[in-house]
Structure formats: structure tokens, C-alpha cells
Design an enzyme around this catalytic site. Structure first.
Site, short mmCIF file in Angstrom:
data_model
loop_
_atom_site.label_atom_id
_atom_site.label_comp_id
_atom_site.label_asym_id
_atom_site.label_seq_id
_atom_site.Cartn_x
_atom_site.Cartn_y
_atom_site.Cartn_z
CB SER A 75 9.70 15.39 110.81
OG SER A 75 10.83 14.95 111.51
CE LYS A 78 13.85 13.79 109.55
NZ LYS A 78 13.30 14.45 110.75
CB SER A 133 10.88 10.84 111.09
OG SER A 133 10.85 12.22 110.81
#
Length: 382
Positions: A75, A78, A133
Site C-alpha cells: 500500500s 498509494k 488504506s
């Protein structure tokens, strides 16, 4: 140091190795640090396959280990998604979510809990990205941006503009995807760029918030529920601004953290340590070292600026113990995420257990990508 003219090999000799983006020392394997008298020793129990400590203002790299090693980012990718898409939409704009926008999300993904046919403010969607997330929030914003494939292509272009040459984007949310890689160096570039945006800085520093819920069928009133940032250092490490954590079964743990103390802001990225909690422990230890080492080390490299002239080719360091092929310079975006939508939020790292981490460790030691785990949870968000 970075844009030095390339050396020329004598006839019959092999060509010299390319210079790493950020400086020659950043292309060397193992720990790189130049201590001066009185410098503190680096933490002695670091297990991350790759890590970096850098000054966010000057871009000086204070110490690092394998910063261009290409590894699955989970993640933390991101951060690049936010760098690319966040400036495009007014935070107060309202968007009504269509069902198609929350389809095609990988099974086991972290979700914030977006529902179709409901309206959400853009700022709520970004809180879903940074705090929970939420891959569902990423997909909605990606569709607002013209679709997943277009967003992936724009993220790749943004990475190239930032001179993040170790990064290949396949999914916008960091979900495990074949060929998707980044590096501690590149993730630090993304974080540095993001923190220059006040909205990015505010979202990643938010510890908790209320998120819009469903409409009560009896009252017609829309409810809300609380969400909390999954960054375990936020609110615990003094001066921590935040940035982004990540976890997937294949990638293990990744973390990019920024902290401010005494007028200095440091960036630390740790990728693939030996356990989930270690990513936080090692980040905190490296931040402590970085603040204590101010003025007591000579930089070993630098974070390049967008548009800065650098060496024409990356180092070619590959991810994993067995190595992975270098990503092509202009990879073709893929929209190959599984079509089934996830139905439950999975907290990354929690509940994996010792046996699961042994399996992850064995997978990483063997090169990772080809090992099938019996419990293949791909939760993103740590």
C-alpha cells in the site's frame, strides 16, 4: 556527483556500470554511511531488505542499505497514487458512487466501506485512502480520474517524471500484481513530493475521522462511523507527520514515515523486514538515529528533484534474494485485478501468526514471487 559524465571503457574492456540515480554509493550493495567523529552508530538489529534515511528539505541521504532494490511496495504505492490524482479534484466536490466503480477490487483488500448509489465528498474518499488504506476509495477516485488503466498509466508517467526508475505500476492501490515493484529510494521520492502538497500532508497526519455511512431505511437519515489511521507510529513517535504503511502476504511489510524535530524533517523508508511489527520498530530506530546524526555524517547520496539531470540508466538492482527482472522503461498498464469485489475488510498483518511469517520469510528468501502460500491473504494497508 549525480550527473557526472560517463566513463569510457578502453577497447576490449567491459563498459563501466551505470551510475545509480542519486549517486554512485546508492548503487552499491549493503549499508552505506559516512560517519564523522562523534556520529552515533546505526541500529544494529535492522532486518529490512532495503531502507533509507534522508533529509526531506535538502534531499541528503544520510544512510541507506540497498535503496534501489526492487521489491513489492504494497500500500505504500498509494503515495504515488495520491501524488498523481490528489491535485485533480476539489476536496469539497461531491461524487455519487456507481456500482461499477467498486467492482474489480482484489479479494482480501482493505476497505473503508464505500457503498454504491451514495454520495461522498472527495475529502472523505481521501481519508478512506490514507487512514483505512481503502482500495475501494482508490478505485472510486481512479474511476473519477478516467478509469483504472488511465490512472495506472498516469502514475507510471508521474514516477518517471520524479525520476523514480525502479517503479513499475500495475495496480493503483498497491494490491499484489505480477511485475509491480518499487524501491525504498523511489517511495521516498514519492513521499517527499507528496508532503509538499498541504492536503496530502494533512490527510497522512490524520489519526481518526468520521466516515459517511449508509442511509437508515426507517428515518431516511444518513449515518457515519469512525475510522482510524492504520499507521502504528502516528501519535506514538514524537513529531511523526505520517505518510503510509503497507502490508500484503507477498510483499510483507513496508513503511514510509516522516517526522519533524528541531526544524528538521526526516524521511525513512523500510521495506520487507523480518516481521510486521519490525517495520515500525526499525523506522523509529532509524528516525532516532537520523536526528542524532545531524551534522555528524557526510551524505552518501541525494534525493533527486523533478527535472534534475541524472545518470541515463538505473542501477538494475533487482528485487528479492534471487532477483527479479528490471521493469521496462515504459510498461504497458494492466487492468488485470480479479473481478470479484472484496466483501470484508482485512486488517493487514494482524492474525497472520508466527507460522504465516515463517512462510513469508521462506518465500522472500527464495525469491518470493513463485511460492504459493496456503494462506494467501492480499490485504493492503497494514
Amino acid at each position: 556527483m549525480i550527473a557526472a559524465p560517463p566513463a569510457v571503457a578502453a577497447p576490449g574492456e567491459p563498459p563501466p556500470p551505470p551510475v545509480a540515480v542519486g549517486g554512485e554509493r546508492l548503487g552499491l550493495p549493503g549499508v552505506q554511511v559516512n560517519p564523522l567523529p562523534g556520529a552515533p552508530a546505526l541500529p544494529g538489529d535492522l532486518t529490512g531488505q532495503s531502507w533509507i534515511v534522508a533529509d526531506a528539505s535538502s534531499g541528503e541521504v544520510l544512510a541507506t542499505s540497498n535503496p534501489h532494490l526492487r521489491l513489492a511496495p504494497a500500500s505504500t504505492l498509494k503515495i504515488l497514487f495520491a501524488d498523481t490524482v490528489l491535485p485533480k479534484f476539489d476536496r469539497n466536490a461531491v461524487h455519487k458512487v456507481e456500482d461499477a466503480e467498486i467492482q474489480g477490487i482484489g479479494p482480501g483488500s482493505s476497505l473503508v466501506g464505500i457503498k454504491e448509489d451514495l454520495e461522498y465528498k472527495v475529502e472523505d474518499l481521501w481519508r478512506g485512502v490514507f487512514l483505512s488504506s481503502g482500495n475501494d476509495a482508490v478505485h472510486v477516485l481512479a474511476h473519477m480520474n478516467g478509469g483504472v488503466q488511465r490512472t495506472v498509466a498516469e502514475m507510471q508517467a508521474r514516477a518517471e517524471a520524479l525520476q523514480a526508475r525502479d517503479t513499475r505500476v500495475v495496480s493503483p492501490d498497491g494490491y499484489d500484481s505480477d511485475g509491480q515493484v518499487s524501491s525504498a529510494y523511489d517511495l521516498t521520492l514519492f513521499a517527499r513530493a507528496g508532503l509538499r502538497n498541504p492536503d496530502f500532508r494533512a490527510y497522512c497526519a490524520t489519526r481518526d475521522a468520521m466516515f459517511p455511512g449508509a442511509v437508515d431505511k426507517n428515518t431516511g437519515q444518513r449515518g457515519s462511523f469512525g475510522i482510524a489511521n492504520t499507521d502504528r507510529l502516528l501519535g506514538k513517535y514524537p513529531g511523526l507527520i505520517g505518510v503510509k504503511n503497507g502490508f500484503t502476504t507477498n510483499a510483507g511489510s513496508t513503511f514510509v514515515g516522516a517526522a519533524e524535530r528541531g526544524g528538521r524533517t526526516l524521511l525513512v523508508t523500510v521495506m520487507h523486514p523480518s516481521s510486521y511489527q519490525k517495520v515500525y520498530d526499525e523506522t523509529a530506530a532509524l528516525l532516532d538515529w537520523g536526528f542524532a546524526a545531524a551534522g555528524k555524517v557526510t551524505p552518501v547520496g541525494k534525493l533527486v528533484e523533478e527535472g534534475e539531470s541524472v545518470a541515463p540508466t538505473p542501477t538494475g538492482q533487482a528485487g528479492g534474494a534471487a532477483g527479479a527482472p528490471a521493469p521496462p522503461p515504459h510498461p504497458t498498464p494492466s487492468d488485470s485485478a480479479p473481478a470479484a469485489a472484496a466483501t470484508a475488510r482485512v486488517d493487514g498483518g494482524e492474525g497472520l501468526g508466527a507460522a504465516g511469517w515463517v512462510a513469508v520469510g521462506l518465500a522472500l528468501a527464495a525469491g518470493g514471487g513463485g511460492v504459493l502460500l496456503l494462506f494467501r491473504r492480499r490485504a493492503v494497508g497494514g
